[in-house]
Design a protein around this motif. Structure first.
Motif, short mmCIF file in Angstrom:
data_model
loop_
_atom_site.label_atom_id
_atom_site.label_comp_id
_atom_site.label_asym_id
_atom_site.label_seq_id
_atom_site.Cartn_x
_atom_site.Cartn_y
_atom_site.Cartn_z
N SER A 166 0.84 -1.21 0.00
CA SER A 166 0.00 0.00 0.00
C SER A 166 0.87 1.25 0.00
CB SER A 166 -0.92 0.03 1.23
OG SER A 166 -1.88 -0.99 1.14
N PHE A 167 1.92 1.24 0.81
CA PHE A 167 2.83 2.38 0.86
C PHE A 167 3.51 2.58 -0.50
CE2 PHE A 167 6.84 4.46 1.60
CZ PHE A 167 6.47 5.53 2.40
N MET A 168 4.01 1.50 -1.07
CA MET A 168 4.71 1.59 -2.36
C MET A 168 3.78 2.07 -3.48
SD MET A 168 7.80 0.73 -1.64
CE MET A 168 8.60 0.29 -3.16
N ILE B 111 -2.93 5.10 3.82
CA ILE B 111 -2.47 4.43 5.03
C ILE B 111 -2.96 5.29 6.19
CG2 ILE B 111 -0.47 3.77 6.42
CD1 ILE B 111 1.01 3.25 3.82
N PRO B 112 -3.64 4.70 7.18
CA PRO B 112 -4.12 5.50 8.31
C PRO B 112 -2.98 6.26 8.97
CG PRO B 112 -5.06 3.30 8.38
CD PRO B 112 -4.01 3.29 7.30
N SER B 113 -3.33 7.35 9.59
CA SER B 113 -2.34 8.22 10.23
C SER B 113 -1.52 7.49 11.27
CB SER B 113 -3.04 9.39 10.93
OG SER B 113 -3.67 10.21 9.99
N ILE B 114 -0.29 7.92 11.38
CA ILE B 114 0.59 7.49 12.46
C ILE B 114 0.71 8.69 13.38
CG2 ILE B 114 2.97 6.85 13.03
CD1 ILE B 114 3.04 5.39 10.31
N LEU C 219 7.28 -0.84 7.85
CA LEU C 219 8.11 -0.07 6.92
C LEU C 219 9.58 -0.13 7.32
CD1 LEU C 219 5.81 3.04 6.38
CD2 LEU C 219 6.24 1.15 4.79
N LEU C 220 9.85 -0.05 8.62
CA LEU C 220 11.23 -0.13 9.09
C LEU C 220 11.83 -1.50 8.81
CD1 LEU C 220 10.83 1.79 12.46
CD2 LEU C 220 12.17 2.53 10.46
N VAL D 127 11.03 4.59 -5.25
CA VAL D 127 9.59 4.42 -5.24
C VAL D 127 8.99 5.37 -6.27
CG1 VAL D 127 7.52 4.51 -3.83
CG2 VAL D 127 9.70 3.84 -2.81
N LYS D 128 8.19 4.85 -7.15
CA LYS D 128 7.54 5.68 -8.19
C LYS D 128 6.22 6.22 -7.71
CE LYS D 128 10.74 4.69 -11.18
NZ LYS D 128 11.97 5.30 -10.87
#
Length: 169
Positions: free
Chosen positions: A82-84, A89-92, A115-116, A168-169
């Protein structure tokens, strides 16, 4: 226990707890060279050797947060994908202790840890994790981490290779 022995590794929960160290809200320490919290992107999550704008070394989980070990490899892969893809993505939610400079992850530790794990190629078995725990990991933990890494690399790719190829595109 019997239930975990019969469960396929792909259904097992991956331990990413070591990727963000724990601290008390008022713990001493931190960094006098504080970074602004404005804008959180991948370069902010790289270690200091890879990005001067990094806040990674300041990230902490509050002591009261649950362990970051509730997601299986599919859920980790879903979040990274989803990030890529630049999907929602819900808030952090982060909070900075202005006295110590630590940045506490109030909500989103699993998302951030996924992600880390991708960025650091540490799915519970490499440098950050082994340094954090300070002892040899169980063969089951190492096998699950390897299975997770293989799953992520087959599904999405390897972070370092993606970045060398243009990012990342």
């Amino acid at each position: 226990d019997i239930e975990s022995k019969n469960k396929p590794k792909s259904m097992s929960k991956v331990n990413l707890d070591a990727l963000i160290p724990r601290a008390d809200f008022i713990s001493p320490g931190g960094d006098s060279n504080k970074q602004s919290l404005r804008g959180l992107n991948l370069s902010r999550l790289l270690d200091r050797k890879q990005s001067t704008a990094s806040i990674y070394h300041l990230l902490r989980k509050p002591d009261f947060q649950r362990e970051t070990n509730e997601w299986d490899m599919k859920r980790i892969g879903d979040l990274i994908e989803s990030f890529m893809n630049k999907d929602f993505i819900p808030s952090i939610i982060l909070w900075e202790n202005s006295d110590t400079g630590h940045i506490f992850v109030i909500d989103g530790a699993h998302r951030l840890s996924a992600l880390l794990a991708f960025i650091n190629d540490d799915y519970g078995d490499k440098g950050i994790t082994t340094t954090y725990y300070g002892y040899e990991l169980s063969p089951d933990d190492v096998a699950l981490a390897k299975e997770t890494r293989d799953y992520i690399e087959n599904r999405i790719g390897n972070f370092k290779k993606i970045m060398k190829a243009g990012g990342v595109k």
